[in-house]
Design a protein around this motif. Structure first.
Motif, mmCIF file in Angstrom:
data_model
loop_
_atom_site.group_PDB
_atom_site.id
_atom_site.type_symbol
_atom_site.label_atom_id
_atom_site.label_comp_id
_atom_site.label_asym_id
_atom_site.label_seq_id
_atom_site.Cartn_x
_atom_site.Cartn_y
_atom_site.Cartn_z
ATOM 1 N N ALA A 89 -28.100 -22.625 -8.847
ATOM 2 C CA ALA A 89 -27.671 -21.351 -9.442
ATOM 3 C C ALA A 89 -26.927 -20.496 -8.437
ATOM 4 C CB ALA A 89 -28.898 -20.607 -9.989
ATOM 5 N N ALA A 90 -27.344 -20.573 -7.159
ATOM 6 C CA ALA A 90 -26.656 -19.793 -6.128
ATOM 7 C C ALA A 90 -25.207 -20.232 -5.981
ATOM 8 C CB ALA A 90 -27.398 -19.942 -4.799
ATOM 9 N N ARG A 91 -24.964 -21.532 -6.070
ATOM 10 C CA ARG A 91 -23.576 -22.013 -5.988
ATOM 11 C C ARG A 91 -22.760 -21.504 -7.163
ATOM 12 N NH1 ARG A 91 -26.297 -26.657 -3.960
ATOM 13 N NH2 ARG A 91 -26.374 -27.639 -6.029
ATOM 14 N N LEU A 92 -23.398 -21.459 -8.351
ATOM 15 C CA LEU A 92 -22.705 -20.943 -9.531
ATOM 16 C C LEU A 92 -22.392 -19.454 -9.361
ATOM 17 C CD1 LEU A 92 -21.709 -21.370 -12.458
ATOM 18 C CD2 LEU A 92 -24.048 -20.893 -13.229
ATOM 19 N N ALA A 93 -23.347 -18.698 -8.819
ATOM 20 C CA ALA A 93 -23.122 -17.266 -8.602
ATOM 21 C C ALA A 93 -22.012 -17.042 -7.575
ATOM 22 C CB ALA A 93 -24.423 -16.602 -8.143
ATOM 23 N N ARG A 94 -22.007 -17.846 -6.502
ATOM 24 C CA ARG A 94 -20.983 -17.701 -5.467
ATOM 25 C C ARG A 94 -19.598 -18.048 -6.010
ATOM 26 N NH1 ARG A 94 -22.505 -20.916 -0.298
ATOM 27 N NH2 ARG A 94 -22.246 -22.634 -1.789
ATOM 28 N N ASP A 95 -19.520 -19.081 -6.833
ATOM 29 C CA ASP A 95 -18.231 -19.484 -7.392
ATOM 30 C C ASP A 95 -17.666 -18.435 -8.338
ATOM 31 O OD1 ASP A 95 -18.449 -21.815 -5.969
ATOM 32 O OD2 ASP A 95 -19.143 -23.036 -7.665
ATOM 33 N N THR A 96 -18.555 -17.694 -9.004
ATOM 34 C CA THR A 96 -18.094 -16.690 -9.977
ATOM 35 C C THR A 96 -18.100 -15.283 -9.406
ATOM 36 O OG1 THR A 96 -20.356 -16.510 -10.844
ATOM 37 C CG2 THR A 96 -18.866 -18.070 -11.946
ATOM 38 N N GLY A 97 -18.496 -15.138 -8.144
ATOM 39 C CA GLY A 97 -18.519 -13.826 -7.524
ATOM 40 C C GLY A 97 -19.541 -12.892 -8.133
ATOM 41 N N THR A 98 -20.694 -13.437 -8.512
ATOM 42 C CA THR A 98 -21.725 -12.680 -9.210
ATOM 43 C C THR A 98 -22.946 -12.486 -8.324
ATOM 44 O OG1 THR A 98 -21.004 -13.743 -11.260
ATOM 45 C CG2 THR A 98 -23.111 -12.583 -11.329
ATOM 46 N N ALA A 99 -23.592 -11.337 -8.424
ATOM 47 C CA ALA A 99 -24.854 -11.115 -7.712
ATOM 48 C C ALA A 99 -25.926 -12.037 -8.285
ATOM 49 C CB ALA A 99 -25.286 -9.658 -7.863
ATOM 50 N N LEU A 100 -26.854 -12.453 -7.431
ATOM 51 C CA LEU A 100 -27.908 -13.389 -7.857
ATOM 52 C C LEU A 100 -29.267 -12.698 -7.824
ATOM 53 C CD1 LEU A 100 -28.623 -16.346 -8.641
ATOM 54 C CD2 LEU A 100 -29.012 -16.779 -6.206
ATOM 55 N N GLU A 101 -30.044 -12.907 -8.867
ATOM 56 C CA GLU A 101 -31.413 -12.413 -8.925
ATOM 57 C C GLU A 101 -32.343 -13.586 -9.208
ATOM 58 O OE1 GLU A 101 -34.136 -9.658 -11.862
ATOM 59 O OE2 GLU A 101 -32.147 -8.912 -11.324
ATOM 60 N N VAL A 102 -33.320 -13.807 -8.339
ATOM 61 C CA VAL A 102 -34.277 -14.898 -8.485
ATOM 62 C C VAL A 102 -35.543 -14.358 -9.142
ATOM 63 C CG1 VAL A 102 -35.654 -16.652 -7.297
ATOM 64 C CG2 VAL A 102 -33.378 -16.033 -6.422
ATOM 65 N N VAL A 103 -35.931 -14.928 -10.289
ATOM 66 C CA VAL A 103 -37.150 -14.529 -10.989
ATOM 67 C C VAL A 103 -38.137 -15.690 -10.922
ATOM 68 C CG1 VAL A 103 -38.184 -13.863 -13.180
ATOM 69 C CG2 VAL A 103 -35.961 -12.933 -12.518
ATOM 70 N N HIS A 104 -39.243 -15.470 -10.240
ATOM 71 C CA HIS A 104 -40.290 -16.484 -10.106
ATOM 72 C C HIS A 104 -41.372 -16.212 -11.154
ATOM 73 C CE1 HIS A 104 -43.070 -19.238 -7.951
ATOM 74 N NE2 HIS A 104 -44.004 -18.373 -8.348
#
Length: 573
Positions: A435-450
C-alpha cells in the motif's frame, strides 16, 4: 521493505498444540449433554428420585461457579498450560470415580470434583489455543468454535449410546477421552508466559460493584436458572430410552451450535444486542411455558426442548458480548465474575426444581423456569441505558463498538489519505509495504490502521494481543516506512467479536477524513469464519463511500466490488 509473502495458515493447518486443546474442548463441551440421556436410567438403577439425581448438576455447577473466582489467580501464578493440565487431570480422576461409584450421593460428590476441573479448563482453553496458533488467531478461533459445536452436538449422542449399555458408560467414556487429551496437552502444548501481574482472587467479586457487570450477571443467573431446569428435568416427561434421549438432545445441541456461531452475530449486527436479547428471553419463556403446560405429552416436551436450542445458542453468544460491552475491568476478571453468577444460577435451579416437583407436580419447576426467563427481561432493561451508551461510545475498559486510537503524530501531508487496514498476522508488513508503494506512486498520504481484535466465543472472551502489542505493531510499520522515506500516520481500530462492525467503523472513519482509497489484503480468516461472524472486507466494501482495493504483494491492486468479493470467496473455499 518487507518481502514476506507467505500465506496465513488455514483453520485446520494448526500446530499439534492447537489440535490437542481442541480435542480436549470437544470432550469438555460434551460434559453436560453427555449426562442428560442417562438421568432416568440413573434414577432407576440407583433407586433415586429425580430430585436426588438433579444434584449431579447442582454440585457440578456450584463448584464450577466458586472455582471461577480463583482460576484467574491460579493461572496467573502457575501459568496457563499448568492450569489446563491440572484441570484435565482432575476431570479424568473424578469422571472415573463417578463411573465406579455405587450410590447417587457418591456420584454427586464426584461430579463436584469434576466441576472444579471444568472451571480450570474452560477459563484457560481459549487463551491457550489462541496463543498456540500459527498464522494468526483466526483459524484457531474457527477450530475452537468447531470443537464447541461438535461437543455440544455429539455429547448427547455419545451419552445415549454409552448409556444404553450402562449408566456408567458416559462417565468412563469421558475419563478415557480426557486422559488422551491430557497426554496430548502435556506432550504438545508449549509452556506459555505468565501474566506480568498476578490476578487477585478477590478481583471478580470487586468487579461486581460495577453496575453494568452486576446487571448482566444477575440476568445470566436468571437465564441459567431456567436453562438448567430444562436440562435437569425435561428428560423425565419424555419417557424415552437413553438412546432416544441422546438423539433428542443431539438435535437440540445442533441448534445451539448453529445459532450461536452463525445466527447470533448477524442478528446482533442488524437489531442490536439488547433488542435481540429481549426477544430471545421472551421466546425462551414461551418455550418453557409450553413444556410446563404439555408436561404430560412427551411429543410436546420433545419438540419444545429441541426448539429451545435456537434461543439458547443466541443467548449464550450475545450475553457474553453484552458483558464485555459494559465491563470496565480486564476481560479475564469480567469473565470470572460473570461465570460465577451464571453458574450459581445453573447450580441452584435443579435443586430447587427437585424440591418443587416433590412438593407439587412436575409442571411447577418448568413454570418457575419460564418466569425466570421473563424476569430476566426487566433486569436487563434496568441496564439498557448503560448498554446503549457502551454500544455508541468507547466506554472505559471494553466496548463491543469498534473504536479508533491514534498512534504517532498528526497527518504529515495535506489532502485525502490512502488508508491501509491490517491485522495481527504474518502478512501485515507485506500488505502495508505494498500500500505504501501505491501511496507513493499516487502522491497520497498514508494512514496505517491496525485492527486489534478480541475473540468472543460462548462465555469466554480473550484478547489476541494486548494494547501494547498493537501499538508496537503500528510503531514498527511507521518506523519501517519512515526508513524508506514514506511518511505515514497510524491508528488502532479496537473491536470485540464483530468483524463486520469493525469494517463499517473503518468506512465511517474513511468518510470523516475524506480518504480517497482504502486498501486491504486478503483475509486470513477464510470463508467459513467470515460467513459465521461477518466479513470485515465485505462490510467495508458495501458501506465505504470511497474506493476499496485489494493489495497483494504478488499482483497489481484490484478494486473490490461485490463480484470481486464473490470471486475471492470462491477461490479461497
Amino acid at each position: 521493505m518487507s518481502a514476506s509473502h507467505e500465506r496465513a495458515a488455514g483453520p485446520f493447518k494448526q500446530p499439534k498444540a492447537v489440535w490437542a486443546v481442541a480435542f480436549a474442548c470437544v470432550i469438555s463441551f460434551m460434559g453436560i449433554g453427555l449426562v442428560d440421556p442417562i438421568l432416568p436410567a440413573l434414577a432407576e438403577g440407583l433407586h433415586a428420585s429425580p430430585s436426588q439425581v438433579s444434584l449431579l448438576f447442582s454440585s457440578y455447577l456450584i463448584v464450577t461457579a466458586v472455582a471461577m473466582l480463583f482460576v484467574g489467580w491460579v493461572s496467573s501464578h502457575i501459568g496457563a498450560k499448568r492450569t489446563l493440565i491440572v484441570g484435565l487431570a482432575v476431570i479424568v480422576v473424578f469422571a472415573a470415580l463417578a463411573g465406579s461409584s455405587g450410590s447417587i450421593n457418591g456420584i454427586v460428590g464426584f461430579r463436584a470434583g469434576w466441576g472444579l476441573g471444568n472451571a480450570l479448563f474452560i477459563a484457560t482453553s481459549l487463551a491457550v489455543i489462541v496463543a498456540s496458533a500459527s498464522g494468526g488467531f483466526g483459524g484457531a478461533i474457527i477450530l475452537y468454535e468447531t470443537a464447541l459445536g461438535l461437543g455440544i452436538a455429539v455429547g448427547p449422542l455419545l451419552g445415549g449410546e454409552l448409556g444404553a449399555i450402562s449408566w456408567r458408560g458416559p462417565f468412563f467414556g469421558v475419563a478415557v477421552l480426557m486422559a488422551v487429551a491430557l497426554a496430548a496437552t502435556v506432550a504438545f502444548v508449549p509452556a506459555l508466559p505468565k501474566p506480568e501481574r498476578p490476578t487477585s482472587p478477590l478481583a471478580p467479586l470487586r468487579a461486581l460493584r460495577h453496575r453494568g457487570l452486576l446487571t448482566m450477571g444477575i440476568m445470566a443467573l436468571l437465564y441459567n436458572w431456567g436453562f438448567f431446569t430444562m436440562l435437569g428435568y425435561a428428560p423425565y416427561p419424555m419417557k424415552l430410552s437413553a438412546h432416544q434421549l441422546g438423539l433428542v438432545f443431539t438435535g437440540w445441541g445442533l441448534l445451539v451450535a448453529a445459532f450461536s456461531v452463525f445466527f447470533a452475530p448477524r442478528l446482533q449486527a442488524r437489531y442490536g444486542t439488547a433488542p435481540v436479547l429481549y426477544a430471545n428471553l421472551l421466546g425462551l419463556g414461551i418455550v418453557m411455558a409450553v413444556i410446563a403446560a404439555g408436561v404430560d405429552s412427551p411429543g410436546v416436551v420433545i419438540t419444545a426442548v429441541v426448539v429451545s436450542g435456537a434461543f439458547i445458542g443466541i443467548n449464550n453468544t450475545l450475553t457474553t458480548q453484552a458483558v464485555m460491552l459494559v465491563s470496565p475491568v480486564e476481560r479475564p476478571v469480567a469473565s470470572s465474575a460473570y461465570g460465577f453468577l451464571r453458574f450459581i444460577g445453573g447450580g441452584l435451579a435443579p435443586y430447587a426444581a427437585g424440591k418443587l416437583a416433590d412438593a407439587t407436580d412436575l409442571s411447577v419447576p418448568f413454570y418457575l423456569g419460564a418466569a425466570t426467563f421473563l424476569v430476566a427481561i426487566p433486569v436487563l432493561a434496568s441496564g439498557h441505558g448503560l448498554l446503549r451508551r457502551a454500544e455508541r461510545t468507547a466506554g472505559e475498559g471494553a466496548s463491543v463498538v469498534p473504536t479508533l486510537t491514534p498512534v504517532g503524530g498528526a497527518a504529515v501531508t495535506a489532502g485525502p489519505p490512502l488508508i491501509v487496514a491490517v491485522g495481527a498476522h504474518e502478512r501485515a508488513a507485506a500488505i502495508v509495504d505494498t500500500a505504501a508503494r501505491l501511496a507513493r506512486d499516487t502522491g497520497t498520504a498514508l494512514e496505517v490502521v491496525h485492527v486489534q481484535q478480541t475473540a468472543v466465543v460462548e462465555e469466554q472472551a480473550v484478547d489476541v494481543e494486548t494494547a501494547d502489542q498493537a501499538r508496537s505493531a503500528v510503531a514498527a510499520h511507521l518506523d519501517r516506512l519512515a526508513a524508506h522515506g514514506v511518511p505515514a500516520v497510524g491508528q488502532i481500530l479496537t473491536s470485540v467479536g464483530d468483524h463486520a462492525a469493525a469494517g463499517r467503523a473503518l468506512a465511517r472513519h474513511a468518510a470523516d477524513v475524506h480518504a480517497g482509497t482504502v486498501a486491504v489484503g486478503r483475509s486470513p480468516r477464510g470463508p467459513l469464519a467470515q460467513f459465521a461472524d461477518g466479513s470485515f472486507t465485505s462490510a467495508l466494501t458495501h458501506t465505504a463511500a470511497c474506493a476499496v482495493v485489494l493489495v497483494d504483494p504478488d499482483s497489481a491492486p484490484r478494486p473490490l466490488t461485490t463480484a470481486t468479493l464473490a470471486e475471492l470467496r470462491a477461490a479461497s473455499a
